[in-house]
Scaffold this active site. Structure first.
Site, mmCIF file in Angstrom:
data_model
loop_
_atom_site.group_PDB
_atom_site.id
_atom_site.type_symbol
_atom_site.label_atom_id
_atom_site.label_comp_id
_atom_site.label_asym_id
_atom_site.label_seq_id
_atom_site.Cartn_x
_atom_site.Cartn_y
_atom_site.Cartn_z
ATOM 1 N N ASP A 53 48.614 22.581 41.026
ATOM 2 C CA ASP A 53 48.738 23.984 40.615
ATOM 3 C C ASP A 53 49.003 24.118 39.112
ATOM 4 O OD1 ASP A 53 48.789 26.665 40.975
ATOM 5 O OD2 ASP A 53 50.794 26.755 41.819
ATOM 6 N N ASN A 102 40.742 30.221 48.297
ATOM 7 C CA ASN A 102 40.282 30.187 46.898
ATOM 8 C C ASN A 102 38.893 30.813 46.688
ATOM 9 O OD1 ASN A 102 41.900 27.014 46.092
ATOM 10 N ND2 ASN A 102 42.588 29.095 45.665
HETATM 11 C C1 FPP Z 1 45.275 25.659 41.304
HETATM 12 O O1 FPP Z 1 45.632 26.074 39.991
HETATM 13 C C2 FPP Z 1 44.115 24.786 41.221
HETATM 14 C C3 FPP Z 1 42.947 24.974 41.905
HETATM 15 C C4 FPP Z 1 42.725 26.094 42.815
HETATM 16 C C5 FPP Z 1 41.811 24.050 41.706
HETATM 17 C C6 FPP Z 1 42.185 22.604 41.608
HETATM 18 C C7 FPP Z 1 40.979 21.854 41.300
HETATM 19 C C8 FPP Z 1 40.919 20.775 40.507
HETATM 20 C C9 FPP Z 1 42.089 20.137 39.879
HETATM 21 C C10 FPP Z 1 39.609 20.132 40.254
HETATM 22 C C11 FPP Z 1 39.092 19.586 41.549
HETATM 23 C C12 FPP Z 1 38.243 18.478 41.300
HETATM 24 C C13 FPP Z 1 38.373 17.277 41.881
HETATM 25 C C14 FPP Z 1 37.584 16.216 41.299
HETATM 26 C C15 FPP Z 1 39.239 16.970 43.033
HETATM 27 P P1 FPP Z 1 45.473 27.595 39.602
HETATM 28 O O2 FPP Z 1 44.084 27.818 39.110
HETATM 29 O O3 FPP Z 1 45.859 28.457 40.768
HETATM 30 O O4 FPP Z 1 46.485 27.723 38.444
HETATM 31 P P2 FPP Z 1 47.322 29.035 38.064
HETATM 32 O O5 FPP Z 1 48.317 29.244 39.170
HETATM 33 O O6 FPP Z 1 47.961 28.648 36.779
HETATM 34 O O7 FPP Z 1 46.349 30.163 37.928
#
Ligand code: FPP
Length: 244
Positions: free
Chosen positions: A21, A69
């Site tokens: 996250d 998501n």
């Molecule tokens: C949550 O942070 C993250 C996600 C929904 C996506 C996670 C995906 C990756 C790290 C890349 C995946 C790729 C591979 C190779 C496994 P957020 O976007 O909700 O962060 P925020 O809370 O700060 O908005």
């Protein structure tokens, strides 16, 4: 890998879950579009996955994309899917390296509405790496724990309907054995950076007795030292599993 420079731990969790996250905030803090945070987050995933295996974690799950998501802007969803696709291609090409390290890669979640090319690569990687048993690396993609439990219930119901299982024989173990994580240990430790203290539909069944560790660091900045800190804290926790 036998490296004396790696830290040693008295107790290691058998299964660690990472809720990756804070990518969006990481990017916003730098005036960058959110997808740039996911690019950095995918790099962190590679570094931490490799390091966790090197220090002896035998099973790990990375929460990459939840069933919820899809509600994000299309460009962001596409960016995450493209990063995942890139990683799949890379993992397919690096199969010799995975074999050497004994890594079994699996993907948890509902694949039905993922693009066909990804599904094919996921099936291939699982099949090819499935002979290896030293370390399990799960990537949860289009994953939701409620969907997983519902899926397990549906599979069990089918068996009851066809007469291979009696309702009276359904136990907790039956449910466990029909989850995407069938055959894997329960979660011992969940790591959630970025200051949030929620499970967000992540492995609700498998987390029944998991320890929770959180910190304010955003996932793209999550380092090997942060993982060491979480593991040192885990060593100190007194886990009673409902006893005294
Ligand atoms: C949550 O942070 C993250 C996600 C929904 C996506 C996670 C995906 C990756 C790290 C890349 C995946 C790729 C591979 C190779 C496994 P957020 O976007 O909700 O962060 P925020 O809370 O700060 O908005």
């Amino acid at each position: 890998m036998d490296d004396n420079s790696l830290p040693k731990f008295d107790v290691l969790p058998q299964h660690v879950g990472f809720i990756m996250d804070g990518n969006g905030r990481w990017a916003q803090q730098r005036g960058l579009p959110r997808y740039k945070g996911h690019i950095e987050g995918a790099k962190t995933f590679r570094v931490i996955g490799e390091y966790a295996a090197d220090i002896g974690i035998k099973c790990m799950t990375f929460y990459a994309f939840s069933t919820e998501n899809w509600r994000r802007p299309k460009e962001e969803v596409n960016a995450i899917m493209n990063l995942f696709r890139e990683y799949l291609k890379e993992a397919d090409e690096r199969k010799a390296e995975n074999e050497e390290k004994g890594i079994h890669m699996t993907f948890l979640g509902d694949r039905s509405n993922l693009p066909m090319d990804m599904k094919m690569l996921m099936n291939k990687i699982e099949r090819v790496s499935g002979k290896q048993h030293k370390v399990i690396v799960n990537i949860a993609i289009n994953y939701g724990s409620r969907e997983e439990i519902t899926h397990s219930a549906r599979e069990i119901a089918k068996k009851v309907k066809s007469g291979v299982l009696s309702p009276d024989d359904i136990t907790e173990e039956t449910v466990t054995n029909h989850l995407y994580t069938a055959g894997q240990p329960d979660l011992d430790l969940i790591i959630r950076p970025s200051g949030e203290h929620r499970l967000s539909n992540f492995m609700l069944w498998q987390a029944a007795y998991a320890e929770f560790w959180s910190s304010n660091v955003l996932w793209p900045d999550f380092s090997k030292e942060d993982l060491n800190e979480a593991l040192r804290e885990f060593e100190k926790r007194n886990r009673r599993f409902g006893g005294v």
